[in-house]
Design a protein around this motif. Structure first.
Motif, PDB file in Angstrom:
ATOM      1  N   GLN A  74      -0.271  84.302  67.453  1.00  0.00           N
ATOM      2  CA  GLN A  74      -0.175  82.854  67.635  1.00  0.00           C
ATOM      3  C   GLN A  74      -1.304  82.324  68.506  1.00  0.00           C
ATOM      4  O   GLN A  74      -1.604  81.138  68.459  1.00  0.00           O
ATOM      5  CB  GLN A  74       1.189  82.503  68.254  1.00  0.00           C
ATOM      6  N   GLU A  75      -1.928  83.218  69.291  1.00  0.00           N
ATOM      7  CA  GLU A  75      -3.051  82.811  70.127  1.00  0.00           C
ATOM      8  C   GLU A  75      -4.162  83.834  69.977  1.00  0.00           C
ATOM      9  O   GLU A  75      -4.023  84.981  70.389  1.00  0.00           O
ATOM     10  CB  GLU A  75      -2.627  82.722  71.603  1.00  0.00           C
ATOM     11  N   ARG A  99       3.906  85.942  64.725  1.00  0.00           N
ATOM     12  CA  ARG A  99       4.871  85.412  63.761  1.00  0.00           C
ATOM     13  C   ARG A  99       4.633  86.151  62.444  1.00  0.00           C
ATOM     14  O   ARG A  99       3.532  86.636  62.182  1.00  0.00           O
ATOM     15  CB  ARG A  99       4.722  83.896  63.585  1.00  0.00           C
ATOM     16  N   TYR A 109       9.446  84.953  64.612  1.00  0.00           N
ATOM     17  CA  TYR A 109       8.457  84.963  65.683  1.00  0.00           C
ATOM     18  C   TYR A 109       8.955  85.844  66.814  1.00  0.00           C
ATOM     19  O   TYR A 109      10.170  86.037  66.997  1.00  0.00           O
ATOM     20  CB  TYR A 109       8.168  83.541  66.180  1.00  0.00           C
TER      21      TYR A 109
END
Length: 236
Positions: A74-75, A99, A109
């Motif tokens: 996600q990052e 996720r 997630y």
């Protein structure tokens, strides 16, 4: 005698090593937590059944896959920091928020935890990766397939058990006209026969479930814009 004793001791150590390795592999396979061992680049070397189940496959089919393609970060900044730390041979525990798409279609997630592991100091480590699921979002309901009003009525009559001749009489078509629509629908949905065609129509939401006689689902019937063209075989 001393040499013989040493050899016996080494053989016993090897046997102990095999026993403990087999125990570890058994535990690896049976543990409910999704676990995999990856190389330093994130390629899966071995995965347990729980990890494979999250991807809807078997452990053998995960071998060689990139773990961060299976579980999307996600990052991206997290991944860059971990890559730099591994390049510098830092031995820390790393967490990545991820996720992924579950086999049933829901989006899940959670967090991947990676621990560098190796048998000797200075050896390029492997990564022991564990997955924790924090939650999931249900997959959106699939839109029903779209059919024309005539196609919907042909399918409904077919589901009632009508023959081609009976469907033609009810719809004001020739038998060739009904066959034309059936062939188009069969090709569109890759249906091998009429029974499969009706099953596909129900599965795709084209026919209303739980109603008799069968009827086309209202939301599945699309009326083409403009003046409708007469299909082949329509009686005048």
């Amino acid at each position: 005698m001393e040499d013989g004793g040493a050899e016996v001791g080494m053989a016993a150590d090897r046997l102990d090593g095999v026993v403990w390795r087999n125990r570890a592999l058994t535990l690896f396979d049976r543990v409910a937590v999704p676990v995999a061992v990856c190389d330093v680049y994130g390629l899966v070397l071995v995965a347990n059944p729980a990890m494979a189940a999250e991807c809807g496959t078997t452990p053998g089919r995960l071998r060689g896959r990139e773990v961060l393609e299976l579980f999307r970060p996600q990052e991206e900044a997290q991944v860059e920091r971990i890559a730099e730390a591994l390049r510098l041979r830092h031995r820390s525990r790393y967490q990545v928020s991820v996720r992924w798409r579950a086999p049933g279609g829901a989006e899940r997630y959670g967090e991947l935890t990676a621990d560098p592991v190796s048998e000797a100091v200075g050896e390029t480590p492997s990564l022991l990766v564990m997955l924790r699921m924090d939650g999931e979002r249900e997959a959106p309901a699939a839109e029903p397939a779209k059919v024309t009003p005539v196609e919907g009525r042909v399918l409904a009559l077919l589901a009632r058990g009508a023959s081609t001749a009976q469907a033609a009489r009810d719809l004001g078509l020739t038998k060739d006209g009904v066959t034309y629509h059936l062939r188009r629908l069969s090709a569109r949905w890759s249906a091998a026969n009429r029974t499969e065609l009706v099953a596909r129509a129900y599965a795709l939401g084209v026919l209303s479930p739980g109603t008799w006689p069968p009827e086309p689902a209202e939301q599945a019937v699309s009326v083409p814009s403009g003046a409708p063209r007469r299909a082949p075989g329509v009686s005048s």
